[in-house]
Write a protein that holds these residues in place. Structure first.
Motif, short mmCIF file in Angstrom:
data_model
loop_
_atom_site.label_atom_id
_atom_site.label_comp_id
_atom_site.label_asym_id
_atom_site.label_seq_id
_atom_site.Cartn_x
_atom_site.Cartn_y
_atom_site.Cartn_z
N GLY A 299 0.78 -1.23 0.00
CA GLY A 299 0.00 0.00 0.00
C GLY A 299 0.81 1.28 0.00
N ARG A 300 2.11 1.19 -0.31
CA ARG A 300 2.96 2.37 -0.22
C ARG A 300 3.37 2.87 -1.60
NH1 ARG A 300 0.97 4.43 2.41
NH2 ARG A 300 2.57 5.99 2.73
N PRO A 301 3.40 4.20 -1.78
CA PRO A 301 3.75 4.79 -3.08
C PRO A 301 5.25 4.76 -3.34
CG PRO A 301 3.35 6.52 -1.47
CD PRO A 301 3.02 5.22 -0.79
N VAL A 302 5.59 4.89 -4.63
CA VAL A 302 6.98 4.77 -5.08
C VAL A 302 7.38 6.02 -5.85
CG1 VAL A 302 8.62 3.40 -6.43
CG2 VAL A 302 6.68 2.27 -5.28
N VAL A 303 8.58 6.51 -5.58
CA VAL A 303 9.20 7.55 -6.41
C VAL A 303 10.29 6.86 -7.20
CG1 VAL A 303 10.59 9.65 -6.43
CG2 VAL A 303 8.66 9.44 -4.85
N ALA A 304 10.16 6.86 -8.54
CA ALA A 304 11.05 6.06 -9.38
C ALA A 304 11.56 6.86 -10.57
CB ALA A 304 10.33 4.81 -9.89
N ARG B 132 -1.14 7.92 -9.09
CA ARG B 132 -2.02 7.00 -8.37
C ARG B 132 -1.26 6.06 -7.43
NH1 ARG B 132 -5.08 3.45 -12.16
NH2 ARG B 132 -5.66 2.51 -10.16
N THR B 133 -0.13 5.55 -7.91
CA THR B 133 0.66 4.63 -7.08
C THR B 133 2.09 5.12 -6.90
OG1 THR B 133 1.51 3.16 -8.82
CG2 THR B 133 -0.73 2.75 -8.02
N ASP C 257 -3.93 3.99 0.18
CA ASP C 257 -3.27 2.70 0.33
C ASP C 257 -4.01 1.59 -0.41
OD1 ASP C 257 -2.00 4.38 2.10
OD2 ASP C 257 -1.84 2.88 3.70
N ALA C 258 -5.33 1.58 -0.32
CA ALA C 258 -6.13 0.51 -0.93
C ALA C 258 -6.02 0.54 -2.45
CB ALA C 258 -7.58 0.63 -0.50
N GLU C 259 -5.97 1.72 -3.03
CA GLU C 259 -5.85 1.84 -4.48
C GLU C 259 -4.48 1.36 -4.94
OE1 GLU C 259 -6.56 5.17 -8.02
OE2 GLU C 259 -6.34 5.82 -5.92
N ILE C 260 -3.45 1.70 -4.18
CA ILE C 260 -2.09 1.25 -4.52
C ILE C 260 -2.01 -0.27 -4.43
CG2 ILE C 260 0.32 1.34 -3.83
CD1 ILE C 260 -0.22 4.19 -2.78
#
Length: 211
Positions: A136-141, A155-156, A182-185
């Motif tokens: 449920g955690r977002p990413v910076v990539a 979104r994620t 979190d749920a969407e991710i």
């Protein structure tokens, strides 16, 4: 290459390479993520540090993140070992903590508790961003390679387009200012489950047998 019946690539990024160098088409079957093991934790988890999970080798570009966080001052935890460990420690600020090797259970708890996962290198696919998203955690990539197929901008996670400290810091600051669901991710990561992998391989094998 012409004697191969059918190619299966781990991403569209690799599918394009197969087409370029071999002149052949390929199915795309994404590697599986253990979405039954990597799951969200408590919604009120710390969120007081950012996280990197990586081999500490040059092409992973962990050095970029270490230097950026030395400027940022926000806590960064790094899981992993490798030939770059001493060099990274030498340029790290006091806010960066090197955790070395950790068990899958430990890594899952770190994913659940982090504010953001940082993924500064270019990979053919990249399983770590999806493990974090399954929690449920977002990413910076970095916006190249397989990450473009596993992270949904806004979104994620978020992308940075130049592989330098300024671009990374800008993306981190933008991501920190957003409210992530979190749920969407998590829902997005479920598309990369073990069953999805099995179904994809099965489809490719059946197509091969029909040739």
């Amino acid at each position: 290459s012409s004697r191969v019946d059918r190619y299966v690539a781990i991403s569209h990024h690799i599918r394009k390479r197969i087409e370029q160098f071999y002149g052949r088409e390929a199915d795309v079957v994404y590697p599986p993520v253990d979405t039954e093991f990597f799951t969200p934790g408590a919604p009120d988890a710390g969120r007081d540090f950012d996280l990197i999970v990586s081999a500490l080798v040059p092409y992973k570009r962990v050095d970029l993140a270490v230097r950026a966080y030395a400027r940022l001052g926000f806590p960064l935890k790094i899981v992993g070992t490798g030939t770059d460990t001493d060099a990274l420690r030498a340029v790290a600020g006091p806010n960066t903590e090197f955790l070395g090797w950790r068990s899958n259970e430990d890594i899952r708890e770190l994913y659940r508790a982090c504010r953001l996962l940082i993924f500064p290198g270019e990979e053919d696919f990249g399983i770590v961003p999806l493990e974090a998203q399954a929690c449920g955690r977002p990413v910076v990539a970095y916006g190249r390679g397989g990450a473009l197929e596993t992270i949904v901008e806004g979104r994620t996670g978020l992308f940075f387009q130049q592989q330098n400290e300024t671009a990374l810091l800008s993306a981190i600051e933008r991501a920190a200012a957003l409210s992530w669901r979190d749920a969407e991710i998590r829902q997005h990561a479920e598309q990369f489950s073990h069953q999805a992998f099995i179904d994809g391989v099965d489809k490719s094998v059946r197509a091969c047998l029909r040739v």
